[in-house]
Motif scaffolding. Structure first.
Motif, short mmCIF file in Angstrom:
data_model
loop_
_atom_site.label_atom_id
_atom_site.label_comp_id
_atom_site.label_asym_id
_atom_site.label_seq_id
_atom_site.Cartn_x
_atom_site.Cartn_y
_atom_site.Cartn_z
N ASP A 91 0.85 -1.19 0.00
CA ASP A 91 0.00 0.00 0.00
C ASP A 91 0.89 1.24 0.00
O ASP A 91 1.92 1.29 0.68
CB ASP A 91 -0.89 0.03 1.24
CG ASP A 91 -1.93 -1.09 1.23
OD1 ASP A 91 -2.11 -1.73 0.18
OD2 ASP A 91 -2.56 -1.30 2.28
N VAL A 105 -3.35 4.15 -2.08
CA VAL A 105 -3.46 3.15 -3.15
C VAL A 105 -3.36 1.77 -2.51
O VAL A 105 -2.33 1.41 -1.95
CB VAL A 105 -2.35 3.34 -4.20
CG1 VAL A 105 -2.49 2.29 -5.31
CG2 VAL A 105 -2.39 4.74 -4.79
N LYS A 106 -4.45 1.02 -2.59
CA LYS A 106 -4.51 -0.30 -1.95
C LYS A 106 -3.92 -1.35 -2.89
O LYS A 106 -4.63 -2.10 -3.56
CB LYS A 106 -5.95 -0.63 -1.59
CG LYS A 106 -6.57 0.31 -0.56
CD LYS A 106 -5.90 0.16 0.80
CE LYS A 106 -6.23 -1.18 1.43
NZ LYS A 106 -5.59 -1.31 2.78
N SER A 111 -4.59 -7.66 -2.83
CA SER A 111 -5.08 -6.82 -3.92
C SER A 111 -4.55 -7.34 -5.25
O SER A 111 -3.37 -7.70 -5.35
CB SER A 111 -4.64 -5.37 -3.73
OG SER A 111 -5.30 -4.77 -2.65
N GLY A 169 -7.16 2.71 -11.46
CA GLY A 169 -7.98 1.91 -10.56
C GLY A 169 -9.29 2.59 -10.25
O GLY A 169 -9.72 3.51 -10.94
N SER A 172 -12.36 5.64 -4.55
CA SER A 172 -13.48 5.59 -3.63
C SER A 172 -13.20 6.49 -2.44
O SER A 172 -12.05 6.87 -2.18
CB SER A 172 -13.74 4.15 -3.16
OG SER A 172 -12.65 3.69 -2.37
N MET A 179 -9.33 6.50 -1.44
CA MET A 179 -8.56 5.29 -1.71
C MET A 179 -8.69 4.93 -3.18
O MET A 179 -9.74 5.15 -3.79
CB MET A 179 -9.04 4.13 -0.84
CG MET A 179 -8.80 4.30 0.65
SD MET A 179 -9.25 2.81 1.58
CE MET A 179 -11.02 2.79 1.32
N VAL A 181 -8.50 1.56 -5.38
CA VAL A 181 -8.56 0.12 -5.17
C VAL A 181 -8.73 -0.58 -6.52
O VAL A 181 -9.09 0.05 -7.52
CB VAL A 181 -9.74 -0.24 -4.23
CG1 VAL A 181 -9.56 0.42 -2.88
CG2 VAL A 181 -11.07 0.17 -4.85
N PRO A 182 -8.46 -1.90 -6.58
CA PRO A 182 -8.72 -2.64 -7.81
C PRO A 182 -10.20 -2.56 -8.18
O PRO A 182 -11.06 -2.67 -7.31
CB PRO A 182 -8.30 -4.07 -7.46
CG PRO A 182 -7.33 -3.91 -6.34
CD PRO A 182 -7.82 -2.74 -5.55
N LEU A 205 -5.71 -3.55 -10.42
CA LEU A 205 -5.11 -2.23 -10.25
C LEU A 205 -3.84 -2.15 -11.09
O LEU A 205 -2.96 -2.99 -10.98
CB LEU A 205 -4.77 -2.01 -8.77
CG LEU A 205 -4.26 -0.64 -8.34
CD1 LEU A 205 -5.38 0.39 -8.44
CD2 LEU A 205 -3.73 -0.71 -6.92
#
Length: 213
Positions: A91, A105-106, A111, A169, A172, A179, A181-182, A205
């Motif tokens: 992350d 960025v997750k 992920s 990606g 959200s 964030m 996320v994929p 992602l």
């Protein structure tokens, strides 16, 4: 689904938006270190070991002088097989240069990440000198890989903190925290007629960083 390039300045009511950003990477709580070169504070690392597997031939079906379609065998070239591979992502944060807004960025544990990152050749043992260096020998031993002298290529890639990369990606917002996320569904690159490229779907992602060479 298509992506769009934009800044973080999205309305507070937006819960999900597929986006593409080109910005600087900032390490999170658990930065990575590259496997062989020991480069610290990375958000992505990859190391690939190739072994010599013999000679191959380049095959051509066109004779450009006569226009015939006969098959021709060109010069021999060395063939390599992938013997070992490791890739890690963590992350990390990116920040919008205009608004100063920060997003997580997750890309870490669990992920799905599609790395478009070039690897650079670090080790190249040659036919006349197949000796394995002490550094390479230690690296091989730590991974229970054979250490005998042989033809090897070792390539490594990484995204270091402070370098520019492209992230694609799903943006959200949860509990006032942005964030990336994929995406739950595949992302399409759409058709690029000027470059004669057909649409390509990605289901993870995307992290893109070019090779240094």
């Amino acid at each position: 689904m298509k992506y769009r390039t934009q800044y973080f300045t999205v309305p507070s009511s937006v819960s999900f938006s597929t986006v593409k950003y080109r910005t600087l990477a900032e390490c999170g709580d658990f930065p990575l270190e590259s496997s062989y070169e020991k480069v610290e504070r990375c958000v992505y690392t990859s190391t690939l070991l190739y072994e010599y597997s013999g000679f191959g031939f380049k095959i051509s079906t066109n004779d450009y002088n006569t226009g015939s379609r006969t098959v021709r065998v060109n010069d021999r070239h060395v063939c390599w097989k992938l013997a070992y591979l490791e890739r890690f992502t963590a992350d990390f944060y990116i920040t919008d240069a205009k608004s100063g807004m920060r997003a997580l960025v997750k890309a870490g544990y669990d992920s799905k990440v599609i790395p478009l990152v070039g690897e650079n050749l670090i080790v190249n043992t040659r036919k006349k000198n197949r000796m394995v260096s002490s550094t390479l020998k230690k690296w091989l031993e730590e991974r229970s890989l054979p250490v005998e002298a042989r033809l090897l290529h070792l390539k490594e890639g990484f995204i270091k903190e402070g370098t520019s990369l492209t992230v694609v990606g799903m943006l959200s917002k949860k509990n006032e925290i942005y964030m990336i996320v994929p995406p739950p569904d595949a992302i399409s690159t759409s058709c690029l007629l000027q470059k004669l490229l057909l649409p390509v779907d990605f289901d993870g992602l995307i992290l893109r960083f070019p090779s240094k060479t």
